[in-house]
Scaffold this active site. Sequence first.
Site, PDB file in Angstrom:
ATOM      1  N   HIS A 107     -63.222 -27.869  10.568  1.00  0.00           N
ATOM      2  CA  HIS A 107     -63.751 -26.560  10.982  1.00  0.00           C
ATOM      3  C   HIS A 107     -65.182 -26.742  11.460  1.00  0.00           C
ATOM      4  O   HIS A 107     -65.703 -27.866  11.451  1.00  0.00           O
ATOM      5  CB  HIS A 107     -63.621 -25.530   9.855  1.00  0.00           C
ATOM      6  N   CYS A 111     -54.347 -22.776 -17.940  1.00  0.00           N
ATOM      7  CA  CYS A 111     -54.427 -23.496 -16.672  1.00  0.00           C
ATOM      8  C   CYS A 111     -54.319 -22.498 -15.525  1.00  0.00           C
ATOM      9  O   CYS A 111     -53.425 -21.651 -15.529  1.00  0.00           O
ATOM     10  CB  CYS A 111     -53.288 -24.518 -16.585  1.00  0.00           C
ATOM     11  N   LYS A 124     -61.156 -22.664   2.780  1.00  0.00           N
ATOM     12  CA  LYS A 124     -59.739 -22.485   2.997  1.00  0.00           C
ATOM     13  C   LYS A 124     -59.277 -21.173   2.367  1.00  0.00           C
ATOM     14  O   LYS A 124     -58.576 -20.373   2.968  1.00  0.00           O
ATOM     15  CB  LYS A 124     -59.025 -23.637   2.280  1.00  0.00           C
ATOM     16  N   CYS A 156     -50.258 -30.235 -14.549  1.00  0.00           N
ATOM     17  CA  CYS A 156     -51.101 -30.639 -13.414  1.00  0.00           C
ATOM     18  C   CYS A 156     -51.535 -32.087 -13.537  1.00  0.00           C
ATOM     19  O   CYS A 156     -51.970 -32.671 -12.557  1.00  0.00           O
ATOM     20  CB  CYS A 156     -52.401 -29.845 -13.366  1.00  0.00           C
ATOM     21  N   HIS A 191     -67.758 -28.775   9.355  1.00  0.00           N
ATOM     22  CA  HIS A 191     -67.681 -30.234   9.505  1.00  0.00           C
ATOM     23  C   HIS A 191     -68.315 -30.653  10.840  1.00  0.00           C
ATOM     24  O   HIS A 191     -69.045 -31.631  10.917  1.00  0.00           O
ATOM     25  CB  HIS A 191     -66.228 -30.719   9.499  1.00  0.00           C
ATOM     26  N   CYS A 193     -54.361 -30.051 -18.459  1.00  0.00           N
ATOM     27  CA  CYS A 193     -53.076 -29.391 -18.207  1.00  0.00           C
ATOM     28  C   CYS A 193     -52.069 -30.482 -17.894  1.00  0.00           C
ATOM     29  O   CYS A 193     -52.240 -31.215 -16.917  1.00  0.00           O
ATOM     30  CB  CYS A 193     -53.171 -28.401 -17.045  1.00  0.00           C
ATOM     31  N   LYS A 203     -69.793 -19.020   2.801  1.00  0.00           N
ATOM     32  CA  LYS A 203     -69.480 -20.376   3.211  1.00  0.00           C
ATOM     33  C   LYS A 203     -68.013 -20.404   3.645  1.00  0.00           C
ATOM     34  O   LYS A 203     -67.172 -19.754   3.035  1.00  0.00           O
ATOM     35  CB  LYS A 203     -69.672 -21.341   2.041  1.00  0.00           C
ATOM     36  N   HIS A 263     -50.699 -23.152 -13.648  1.00  0.00           N
ATOM     37  CA  HIS A 263     -49.453 -22.940 -14.390  1.00  0.00           C
ATOM     38  C   HIS A 263     -49.531 -21.789 -15.376  1.00  0.00           C
ATOM     39  O   HIS A 263     -48.527 -21.389 -15.951  1.00  0.00           O
ATOM     40  CB  HIS A 263     -49.045 -24.233 -15.097  1.00  0.00           C
TER      41      HIS A 263
HETATM   42  N1  MSP Z   1     -65.558 -35.904   0.895  1.00  0.00           N
HETATM   43  C1  MSP Z   1     -66.782 -35.354   0.475  1.00  0.00           C
HETATM   44  C2  MSP Z   1     -67.947 -36.123   1.045  1.00  0.00           C
HETATM   45  C3  MSP Z   1     -67.962 -37.576   0.681  1.00  0.00           C
HETATM   46  S1  MSP Z   1     -69.264 -38.417   1.469  1.00  0.00           S
HETATM   47  C4  MSP Z   1     -69.245 -39.909   0.785  1.00  0.00           C
HETATM   48  C5  MSP Z   1     -66.873 -33.900   0.920  1.00  0.00           C
HETATM   49  N2  MSP Z   1     -66.111 -33.550   1.952  1.00  0.00           N
HETATM   50  S2  MSP Z   1     -66.012 -32.093   2.584  1.00  0.00           S
HETATM   51  O1  MSP Z   1     -65.096 -32.231   3.665  1.00  0.00           O
HETATM   52  O2  MSP Z   1     -65.703 -31.134   1.586  1.00  0.00           O
HETATM   53  O3  MSP Z   1     -67.410 -31.696   3.113  1.00  0.00           O
HETATM   54  C6  MSP Z   1     -68.214 -32.616   3.761  1.00  0.00           C
HETATM   55  C7  MSP Z   1     -69.360 -31.999   4.494  1.00  0.00           C
HETATM   56  O4  MSP Z   1     -68.900 -31.073   5.478  1.00  0.00           O
HETATM   57  C8  MSP Z   1     -70.399 -31.181   3.766  1.00  0.00           C
HETATM   58  O5  MSP Z   1     -71.333 -31.802   3.015  1.00  0.00           O
HETATM   59  C9  MSP Z   1     -71.110 -30.637   4.961  1.00  0.00           C
HETATM   60  O6  MSP Z   1     -71.848 -31.668   5.537  1.00  0.00           O
HETATM   61  C10 MSP Z   1     -69.964 -30.251   5.847  1.00  0.00           C
HETATM   62  N3  MSP Z   1     -69.598 -28.867   5.635  1.00  0.00           N
HETATM   63  C11 MSP Z   1     -68.455 -28.366   5.096  1.00  0.00           C
HETATM   64  N4  MSP Z   1     -68.510 -27.018   5.133  1.00  0.00           N
HETATM   65  C12 MSP Z   1     -69.667 -26.636   5.693  1.00  0.00           C
HETATM   66  C13 MSP Z   1     -70.248 -25.422   6.062  1.00  0.00           C
HETATM   67  N5  MSP Z   1     -69.666 -24.275   5.854  1.00  0.00           N
HETATM   68  N6  MSP Z   1     -71.446 -25.470   6.672  1.00  0.00           N
HETATM   69  C14 MSP Z   1     -72.075 -26.634   6.964  1.00  0.00           C
HETATM   70  N7  MSP Z   1     -71.570 -27.766   6.624  1.00  0.00           N
HETATM   71  C15 MSP Z   1     -70.393 -27.810   5.945  1.00  0.00           C
HETATM   72  O7  MSP Z   1     -67.644 -33.161   0.363  1.00  0.00           O
END
Ligand code: MSP
Length: 504
Positions: free
Chosen positions: A18, A143, A297, A129, A21, A126, A294, A146
């Site tokens: 999204h 949990c 999902k 899980c 990311h 759990c 923020k 469940h």
């Molecule tokens: N897998 C771990 C990171 C491991 S790094 C060794 C993780 N992944 S994540 O997919 O949940 O999120 C990664 C990053 O995505 C966040 O730290 C951030 O950089 C970015 N973002 C996810 N959602 C975001 C927003 N809503 N706004 C800005 N950045 C966001 O955590």
Amino acid sequence: MARFYVTTPIYYVNDVPHIGHAYTTVAGDVLTRWRRLSGDEVFFLTGTDEHGLKVQRAAEARGVSPKELVDETAAQFRATWDALDIAYDDFIRTTEARHYAAVQKFLQTIYDNGDIELGTYEGLYCVSCEAYYTEDELVDGNCPIHLRPVELVVEENYFFRLSRFADRLLEYYAEHRDAVQPESRMNEVLGFIRGGLQDFSMSRTSIDWGVPLPWDPKHVAYVWADALFNYCTAVGYATDDERFAKWWPADYHLVGKDILRFHAVYWPAMLMAAGLEPPKHVFAHGWLLVGGEKMSKTGLNQIAPADLVADFGVDGFRYHFMVDQRFGPDGDFSYEAMVQRYNADLANNFGNLANRVLNMAMNYCGGVVPEVRADGPLREVAANAYSGLSEAMDRLDFASGFGAVWDLIRATNAYIEDSKPWALNKQGDSEGVARILGDCLESLRIVALLASPVIPNAGGELWRRLGLPGRPEDQRVPEAAAWGLLPAGATLEKGEPLFPRKEA
Ligand code: MSP
């Protein structure tokens, strides 16, 4: 030539890409392109985080194997970055063999050094899980999935002795004041360390989707203990010592504020425990909020990059997220604001300037570049655009940096208004017209060059229309940003609007 190593977080594959990311990844790309333009040898890493309970669960929920799920989602991330013109050098996946080898060597080293020890972990479990919950995750003491009672379970786990590293971390940060950025984030990290560090459990026996600990393979590494190490795996740890020595430590880990502690406390401590250097800088940016929340999902407020790219183009997408808000604090995303900024900065300022200058040059100068005055009035503004961009990029202040480039655009538009080349043309002052348009074309060249890290397509296209060979990214600054390099006599091309206006 300096080497510059920059990373994004590796993204969880239980989710699809999204704009949150994309925000981090575009920032890494713009920084990469800027450093390359500045002559650095850059290595830009992104990838996917594929182990852990979340992924195992997500796969179960869809009735596929974890491997099928991770292959599918990792491909989606990669396709998204390709669609956004992300110039990454490597896309690491934590399920790759090279990563297993590296993590096992890394953890074994820490274990041999005595900073990983067996202990017992007590938690609310759990059985259905096969997972632990904290008190506040429970629903009426049950949990949350469940809705059945949880049990107090005591499990043998390996612990990383984080508590031993508080002094070393504080010492390191005292000597490297800018290792965590922005400064407010450094204060947060120092506060957290001073508040006391707890050892943390770094292995699991309850799941098998992970990297087995080499000295006790019924345990797999806790997902973060494996994930963080991707940054070392990708530059040759355990496979190519020379390469690793060249690239480690990383110059910048770009992360969201939600994962700052992992990167600025756990990670440097684990590296120290293995005798490796901490990263030079961790930069934590804020969240992109949608309707004040923020994206998540469960919140159903995720926006797919492809939807915005369809409306604004790749460059429009990249520009918006780098310039509409500071890289650091949280910022709200709204579609209306995106339309407004696109129209103001890209369609009007950038697009119109290119259009009107090329148009006049076609009509008044026979479509070739006239002689550029070496002391044109825009010369100083152009020099400021370069220095402003360069200084801001050193702080990862993308908005101010490209703001300095847009100042040059605005100044050039104002110069046209003031000097009215159309009036001079009417009076038959062809020398005057050539002088003014020569300056404007030179200004466009510098704009195309300096804007290219954020809008690589439009920058490249403008470069081509100015009759310049190659692409902006083949150039080197500061040399190429000097005033007066547009060769006289080159053939210009007007072309279609680079950023067609959007209806609100
Ligand atoms: N897998 C771990 C990171 C491991 S790094 C060794 C993780 N992944 S994540 O997919 O949940 O999120 C990664 C990053 O995505 C966040 O730290 C951030 O950089 C970015 N973002 C996810 N959602 C975001 C927003 N809503 N706004 C800005 N950045 C966001 O955590």
